[in-house]
Design an enzyme around this catalytic site. Sequence first.
Site, PDB file in Angstrom:
ATOM      1  N   ASP A 114       4.743  49.223  69.033  1.00  0.00           N
ATOM      2  CA  ASP A 114       3.583  48.362  68.784  1.00  0.00           C
ATOM      3  C   ASP A 114       2.269  48.915  69.347  1.00  0.00           C
ATOM      4  O   ASP A 114       1.212  48.327  69.139  1.00  0.00           O
ATOM      5  CB  ASP A 114       3.835  46.947  69.334  1.00  0.00           C
ATOM      6  CG  ASP A 114       4.201  46.947  70.813  1.00  0.00           C
ATOM      7  OD1 ASP A 114       4.541  48.031  71.357  1.00  0.00           O
ATOM      8  OD2 ASP A 114       4.143  45.876  71.428  1.00  0.00           O
ATOM      9  N   GLU A 199       9.069  52.694  84.831  1.00  0.00           N
ATOM     10  CA  GLU A 199       8.484  54.034  84.708  1.00  0.00           C
ATOM     11  C   GLU A 199       8.780  54.839  85.969  1.00  0.00           C
ATOM     12  O   GLU A 199       9.179  56.001  85.906  1.00  0.00           O
ATOM     13  CB  GLU A 199       6.970  53.937  84.483  1.00  0.00           C
ATOM     14  CG  GLU A 199       6.559  53.332  83.129  1.00  0.00           C
ATOM     15  CD  GLU A 199       6.583  51.806  83.082  1.00  0.00           C
ATOM     16  OE1 GLU A 199       7.005  51.181  84.089  1.00  0.00           O
ATOM     17  OE2 GLU A 199       6.173  51.234  82.058  1.00  0.00           O
TER      18      GLU A 199
HETATM   19  N1  UDP Z   1      12.207  46.420  72.324  1.00  0.00           N
HETATM   20  C1  UDP Z   1      13.570  46.494  72.095  1.00  0.00           C
HETATM   21  N2  UDP Z   1      14.348  45.373  72.284  1.00  0.00           N
HETATM   22  C2  UDP Z   1      13.821  44.174  72.688  1.00  0.00           C
HETATM   23  C3  UDP Z   1      12.438  44.101  72.927  1.00  0.00           C
HETATM   24  C4  UDP Z   1      11.657  45.249  72.753  1.00  0.00           C
HETATM   25  O1  UDP Z   1      14.068  47.555  71.724  1.00  0.00           O
HETATM   26  O2  UDP Z   1      14.590  43.191  72.826  1.00  0.00           O
HETATM   27  C5  UDP Z   1      11.367  47.614  72.121  1.00  0.00           C
HETATM   28  C6  UDP Z   1      10.077  47.349  71.338  1.00  0.00           C
HETATM   29  O3  UDP Z   1      10.284  47.492  69.949  1.00  0.00           O
HETATM   30  C7  UDP Z   1       9.115  48.371  71.919  1.00  0.00           C
HETATM   31  C8  UDP Z   1       9.607  48.539  73.359  1.00  0.00           C
HETATM   32  O4  UDP Z   1      10.963  48.071  73.393  1.00  0.00           O
HETATM   33  O5  UDP Z   1       9.200  49.618  71.242  1.00  0.00           O
HETATM   34  C9  UDP Z   1       8.771  47.730  74.354  1.00  0.00           C
HETATM   35  O6  UDP Z   1       8.800  46.359  73.991  1.00  0.00           O
HETATM   36  P1  UDP Z   1       7.487  45.476  73.896  1.00  0.00           P
HETATM   37  O7  UDP Z   1       6.460  46.196  73.097  1.00  0.00           O
HETATM   38  O8  UDP Z   1       7.882  44.108  73.434  1.00  0.00           O
HETATM   39  O9  UDP Z   1       7.089  45.403  75.432  1.00  0.00           O
HETATM   40  P2  UDP Z   1       5.674  45.356  76.117  1.00  0.00           P
HETATM   41  O10 UDP Z   1       4.727  46.180  75.353  1.00  0.00           O
HETATM   42  O11 UDP Z   1       5.286  43.928  76.120  1.00  0.00           O
HETATM   43  O12 UDP Z   1       5.949  45.891  77.477  1.00  0.00           O
HETATM   44 MN    MN Z   2       4.494  46.738  73.481  1.00  0.00          MN
END
Ligand code: UDP
Ligand code: MN
Length: 249
Positions: A114, A199
């Site tokens: 995203d 990280e």
């Molecule tokens: N993701 C996943 N399983 C989940 C939730 C998220 O594989 O149940 C993936 C999501 O598609 C993205 C990454 O993990 O590529 C980070 O998730 P997200 O963007 O929701 O997290 P944030 O940006 O809020 O830290």
């Molecule tokens: Mn994200």
Amino acid sequence: QLPTIYAVTPTYSRLVQKAELVRLSQTFLHVRKFHWIVVEDAANRSKLVAEILAQSGLVYTHLSVPTPTIHKLKESDPNWLKPRGVEQRNLAIQWLRENRELSEEGVVYFADDDNTYSTKLFDEMRWTKRVSVWPVGLVGGLRFERPLVEGGKVVGFHTAWKPTRPFPMDMAGFSVALQLLLANREAKFDINAERGYLESSLLQSVVSIEELEPKANNCDKVLVWHTRTEKPKMKQEDALLKQGKGSEV
Ligand code: UDP
Ligand code: MN
């Protein structure tokens, strides 16, 4: 010989998934010597993702591993409650260890589905020796977070949230040399890491702050943004479903 960029993208099924992956694939098409490792958070690889990848024109590897139920976010959970995409990124690291040679030049970047990526970012990370770092926009409650650089070395971080973390950086803010991940066979993300420490759980085992390679004009430029996609409202779809007029695409 240009080193290959391996971008690792965890992804999961939801309404916006196809839109995210199409957008991402079209950004990545602009990058030379690029290999996309897409890892679905699911027991099996889906037809939807397989078709996007097959039609993308990119070099890719399609994998899947489900997040264990105890670690999985529920619809009702706030999304910071549990780490996301951990097992998926680790599977990609394992795949690289099993399918790539220590002699190969490459760099690994953990590219969530995203975020928004400037194609310039990939020129910055390509020649990473150990770990490269740069600013990330729209993250941590700030316009941007960034490593602070003095005399070409990272001496600290501009971060507001949990600044005492060993590496107070977002996933989008660093890349790791392929050789470093292959040589350190134990290095991986810790699914039990405390919130914000994911990280650090990987980076601590492969690099020190002094060794970080600042990119993007001494971390002066934002080339990646931690954008988040709004969950679409499906009020009218739900109404149609109740009337028995739901449509399958
Ligand atoms: N993701 C996943 N399983 C989940 C939730 C998220 O594989 O149940 C993936 C999501 O598609 C993205 C990454 O993990 O590529 C980070 O998730 P997200 O963007 O929701 O997290 P944030 O940006 O809020 O830290
Ligand atoms: Mn994200």
